[in-house]
Motif scaffolding. Sequence first.
Motif, PDB file in Angstrom:
ATOM      1  N   GLU A 225     -15.671  -7.040 -32.063  1.00  0.00           N
ATOM      2  CA  GLU A 225     -15.361  -5.999 -33.119  1.00  0.00           C
ATOM      3  C   GLU A 225     -13.569  -5.858 -33.011  1.00  0.00           C
ATOM      4  O   GLU A 225     -13.176  -5.822 -31.782  1.00  0.00           O
TER       5      GLU A 225
ATOM      6  N   ILE B 260     -20.137  -9.015 -31.402  1.00  0.00           N
ATOM      7  CA  ILE B 260     -21.041  -8.733 -32.552  1.00  0.00           C
ATOM      8  C   ILE B 260     -22.191  -9.592 -32.542  1.00  0.00           C
ATOM      9  O   ILE B 260     -22.095 -10.939 -32.448  1.00  0.00           O
TER      10      ILE B 260
ATOM     11  N   VAL C 184     -17.238  -1.191 -38.748  1.00  0.00           N
ATOM     12  CA  VAL C 184     -16.193  -1.586 -38.030  1.00  0.00           C
ATOM     13  C   VAL C 184     -15.083  -1.616 -38.642  1.00  0.00           C
ATOM     14  O   VAL C 184     -14.990  -2.043 -39.999  1.00  0.00           O
TER      15      VAL C 184
ATOM     16  N   GLU D  62     -23.992  -2.318 -37.611  1.00  0.00           N
ATOM     17  CA  GLU D  62     -22.779  -3.098 -36.732  1.00  0.00           C
ATOM     18  C   GLU D  62     -21.657  -3.560 -37.595  1.00  0.00           C
ATOM     19  O   GLU D  62     -20.531  -3.593 -36.927  1.00  0.00           O
TER      20      GLU D  62
END
Length: 323
Positions: free
Chosen positions: A55, A225, A248, A245
């Motif tokens: 990330e 990730i 970001v 997820e």
Amino acid sequence: MQRGAVQQKIPCVFVTRVKDEPSSKREHQMFKVLATETLNPLALSAAIDSALATEKVDGTCCYVTTHKGLPYLWARYDRKPTKQAEKRFKKYLYTKGSSKDFFWNVDEDFKVVPDFWIPAKGVKLSNGKPYPDENGHIPGWVPVEYGNKQYCWHSCAVNYALGVAIILKPRTEDPGSLEISLVHLSDLLEQTLELIGTNINGNPYGIGNKKNPIHLLVPHGTFVIKELAALDHNSVVSWFEHCQEGKVEGIVWHCKDGSLFKLHRHHLGLHWPLNDTHLNSRPVTIKMDLCKFDYEVDSSTLLGQLSKKDTVCYDRLQDILLD
């Protein structure tokens, strides 16, 4: 895989193009840099398919190296040209379109830097002196010392007497949740980190508040990730838009040869910041037991306030409130 340190500007994983319309990322920038569907040849040669995807955290870049014989936190400080030199540089770009053949007089064209300033690793040298990049800047660092108001928020996240930094990382017992804990600065030597929090970049993660600000350090490459889509333009756009997820700021790939590549949501024309992000919506535990240190911490400091919350768990990072 070892995470790379961010010393230089990271190239985009896709070939980029410039679009003549105001940037949604940088105020007063009258153009956008957008990703095409073509993978960057440099990324392909660095085996991007086997790289570690992490990330990209939205903060300000920091570095840990020695100062006065001790491990210290350093803040990013690029040496920039004087107004006159910058005007000459921009005029050259307007007529020539490239910065490659522009001549800089490093001794005269650049502003004076603070004491102890050092150039970033990898900066090109000319006659033994640091030479500017294609943007006309010389990336570098200055030590974060107590009493320097410009870096007061950096100072909150370290304690030199104890030799520690306040770090945000995945919780060892449950990698899906977070942990705020202390790490010895000596264990972070030559690493780069991101400082995030209340007074950094508009606080995209909603951490703390003006009355009781919270600032934390995140070592680069901390948040891996796990469920990234195939590395093609459409799949990545879909991942950003539809996966939890994917909430970001972006992605940074750490290649085996040490190369780094990034992709920002703005490269894809996607909005940032978001109201809810993958980072600020995760549970977090504070582990700030100071009993092992023979040192009395000022209760008004961030370290002192967090120590009062030792072992306390919160449903979300943005739920932390200090007294």
